[in-house]
Write a protein that holds these residues in place. Sequence first.
Motif, mmCIF file in Angstrom:
data_model
loop_
_atom_site.group_PDB
_atom_site.id
_atom_site.type_symbol
_atom_site.label_atom_id
_atom_site.label_comp_id
_atom_site.label_asym_id
_atom_site.label_seq_id
_atom_site.Cartn_x
_atom_site.Cartn_y
_atom_site.Cartn_z
ATOM 1 N N MET A 63 0.827 -1.188 0.000
ATOM 2 C CA MET A 63 0.000 0.000 0.000
ATOM 3 C C MET A 63 0.872 1.253 0.000
ATOM 4 O O MET A 63 0.650 2.147 -0.780
ATOM 5 C CB MET A 63 -0.919 -0.007 1.210
ATOM 6 C CG MET A 63 -1.872 1.127 1.215
ATOM 7 S SD MET A 63 -3.029 1.076 2.541
ATOM 8 C CE MET A 63 -2.020 1.564 3.879
ATOM 9 N N GLY A 64 1.876 1.277 0.854
ATOM 10 C CA GLY A 64 2.723 2.460 0.909
ATOM 11 C C GLY A 64 3.603 2.588 -0.311
ATOM 12 O O GLY A 64 3.691 3.632 -0.932
ATOM 13 N N CYS A 65 4.254 1.480 -0.684
ATOM 14 C CA CYS A 65 5.163 1.498 -1.824
ATOM 15 C C CYS A 65 4.449 1.129 -3.123
ATOM 16 O O CYS A 65 5.042 1.191 -4.190
ATOM 17 C CB CYS A 65 6.316 0.534 -1.585
ATOM 18 S SG CYS A 65 5.820 -1.193 -1.469
ATOM 19 N N ARG A 66 3.202 0.726 -3.011
ATOM 20 C CA ARG A 66 2.361 0.318 -4.140
ATOM 21 C C ARG A 66 2.889 -0.934 -4.844
ATOM 22 O O ARG A 66 2.519 -1.213 -5.970
ATOM 23 C CB ARG A 66 2.202 1.458 -5.145
ATOM 24 C CG ARG A 66 1.514 2.662 -4.565
ATOM 25 C CD ARG A 66 1.336 3.736 -5.602
ATOM 26 N NE ARG A 66 0.743 4.907 -4.986
ATOM 27 C CZ ARG A 66 0.501 6.004 -5.626
ATOM 28 N NH1 ARG A 66 0.805 6.110 -6.896
ATOM 29 N NH2 ARG A 66 -0.044 7.017 -5.005
ATOM 30 N N GLY A 67 3.763 -1.665 -4.167
ATOM 31 C CA GLY A 67 4.280 -2.902 -4.724
ATOM 32 C C GLY A 67 3.372 -4.064 -4.385
ATOM 33 O O GLY A 67 2.554 -3.993 -3.474
ATOM 34 N N THR A 68 3.497 -5.141 -5.135
ATOM 35 C CA THR A 68 2.703 -6.332 -4.870
ATOM 36 C C THR A 68 3.609 -7.418 -4.304
ATOM 37 O O THR A 68 4.809 -7.439 -4.572
ATOM 38 C CB THR A 68 2.018 -6.848 -6.138
ATOM 39 O OG1 THR A 68 3.018 -7.130 -7.120
ATOM 40 C CG2 THR A 68 1.043 -5.816 -6.682
ATOM 41 N N ASP A 69 3.018 -8.302 -3.535
ATOM 42 C CA ASP A 69 3.751 -9.394 -2.922
ATOM 43 C C ASP A 69 2.742 -10.442 -2.477
ATOM 44 O O ASP A 69 1.531 -10.220 -2.552
ATOM 45 C CB ASP A 69 4.549 -8.883 -1.717
ATOM 46 C CG ASP A 69 5.866 -9.614 -1.547
ATOM 47 O OD1 ASP A 69 5.962 -10.777 -1.990
ATOM 48 O OD2 ASP A 69 6.789 -9.025 -0.972
ATOM 49 N N GLY A 79 -9.701 -4.374 5.289
ATOM 50 C CA GLY A 79 -8.283 -4.405 5.616
ATOM 51 C C GLY A 79 -7.450 -3.772 4.522
ATOM 52 O O GLY A 79 -7.839 -3.718 3.357
ATOM 53 N N ALA A 80 -6.286 -3.287 4.916
ATOM 54 C CA ALA A 80 -5.307 -2.755 3.978
ATOM 55 C C ALA A 80 -4.030 -3.568 4.159
ATOM 56 O O ALA A 80 -3.684 -3.953 5.275
ATOM 57 C CB ALA A 80 -5.044 -1.279 4.262
ATOM 58 N N TRP A 81 -3.343 -3.843 3.070
ATOM 59 C CA TRP A 81 -2.146 -4.676 3.098
ATOM 60 C C TRP A 81 -0.914 -3.813 2.914
ATOM 61 O O TRP A 81 -0.888 -2.919 2.072
ATOM 62 C CB TRP A 81 -2.231 -5.736 2.006
ATOM 63 C CG TRP A 81 -3.365 -6.676 2.243
ATOM 64 C CD1 TRP A 81 -4.662 -6.513 1.835
ATOM 65 C CD2 TRP A 81 -3.331 -7.890 2.966
ATOM 66 N NE1 TRP A 81 -5.424 -7.574 2.260
ATOM 67 C CE2 TRP A 81 -4.628 -8.441 2.953
ATOM 68 C CE3 TRP A 81 -2.330 -8.585 3.630
ATOM 69 C CZ2 TRP A 81 -4.938 -9.641 3.575
ATOM 70 C CZ3 TRP A 81 -2.650 -9.786 4.232
ATOM 71 C CH2 TRP A 81 -3.932 -10.303 4.204
ATOM 72 N N LEU A 82 0.110 -4.107 3.705
ATOM 73 C CA LEU A 82 1.286 -3.259 3.775
ATOM 74 C C LEU A 82 2.525 -4.131 3.957
ATOM 75 O O LEU A 82 2.481 -5.120 4.699
ATOM 76 C CB LEU A 82 1.115 -2.330 4.991
ATOM 77 C CG LEU A 82 2.248 -1.445 5.435
ATOM 78 C CD1 LEU A 82 2.318 -0.233 4.518
ATOM 79 C CD2 LEU A 82 2.012 -0.993 6.863
ATOM 80 N N HIS A 83 3.622 -3.787 3.293
ATOM 81 C CA HIS A 83 4.885 -4.457 3.592
ATOM 82 C C HIS A 83 5.281 -4.054 5.013
ATOM 83 O O HIS A 83 5.222 -2.868 5.348
ATOM 84 C CB HIS A 83 5.986 -4.034 2.617
ATOM 85 C CG HIS A 83 5.841 -4.624 1.270
ATOM 86 N ND1 HIS A 83 5.354 -3.906 0.202
ATOM 87 C CD2 HIS A 83 6.103 -5.874 0.815
ATOM 88 C CE1 HIS A 83 5.339 -4.692 -0.864
ATOM 89 N NE2 HIS A 83 5.775 -5.898 -0.512
ATOM 90 N N PRO A 84 5.676 -4.982 5.858
ATOM 91 C CA PRO A 84 6.001 -4.633 7.250
ATOM 92 C C PRO A 84 7.405 -4.023 7.386
ATOM 93 O O PRO A 84 8.249 -4.507 8.131
ATOM 94 C CB PRO A 84 5.883 -5.970 7.979
ATOM 95 C CG PRO A 84 6.191 -6.990 6.951
ATOM 96 C CD PRO A 84 5.691 -6.427 5.653
ATOM 97 N N THR A 85 7.641 -2.964 6.650
ATOM 98 C CA THR A 85 8.924 -2.256 6.710
ATOM 99 C C THR A 85 8.667 -0.799 7.048
ATOM 100 O O THR A 85 7.589 -0.257 6.761
ATOM 101 C CB THR A 85 9.673 -2.331 5.364
ATOM 102 O OG1 THR A 85 8.891 -1.671 4.361
ATOM 103 C CG2 THR A 85 9.956 -3.765 4.958
ATOM 104 N N GLY A 86 9.654 -0.163 7.624
ATOM 105 C CA GLY A 86 9.528 1.241 7.977
ATOM 106 C C GLY A 86 9.333 2.133 6.769
ATOM 107 O O GLY A 86 8.572 3.101 6.815
ATOM 108 N N ASP A 87 10.001 1.810 5.657
ATOM 109 C CA ASP A 87 9.889 2.638 4.453
ATOM 110 C C ASP A 87 8.480 2.605 3.876
ATOM 111 O O ASP A 87 7.916 3.639 3.514
ATOM 112 C CB ASP A 87 10.883 2.178 3.387
ATOM 113 C CG ASP A 87 12.326 2.437 3.784
ATOM 114 O OD1 ASP A 87 12.557 3.324 4.630
ATOM 115 O OD2 ASP A 87 13.207 1.758 3.243
ATOM 116 N N CYS A 88 7.909 1.415 3.792
ATOM 117 C CA CYS A 88 6.566 1.278 3.230
ATOM 118 C C CYS A 88 5.533 1.969 4.141
ATOM 119 O O CYS A 88 4.630 2.646 3.658
ATOM 120 C CB CYS A 88 6.230 -0.200 3.041
ATOM 121 S SG CYS A 88 4.752 -0.489 2.070
#
Length: 96
Positions: A1-7, A39-48
């Motif tokens: 969601m933050g970085c708009r990347g998929t995983d 729900g919203a999906w997010l990479h669990p990183t500080g940058d995202c």
Amino acid sequence: MGCRGTDSRSALLRVVAETDETGAIRLTPDLRRCLPGRGAWLHPTGDCLEQALRRRAFGRALRVSAAPDPAAVTAYVQDLGTTTSQAVHEKQPPSA
């Protein structure tokens, strides 16, 4: 969601919005992926997380009108980053 990347789902953190008894909206990490609501999906990183907060993406993704409090998600991601970095340092062989 933050970085708009998929995983894959296993690599992402699900976040939901919950309203507390005072009416404030707060973000909650859904570790088991079973809490009710959108729900919203997010990479669990500080940058995202930082990008998502900067773009105010949580409000749009979760369809809430007020700005949600990200304290619980921020603490979880920071704790996860600390734990991960400690595990990496423990696995490295001692230098000669």
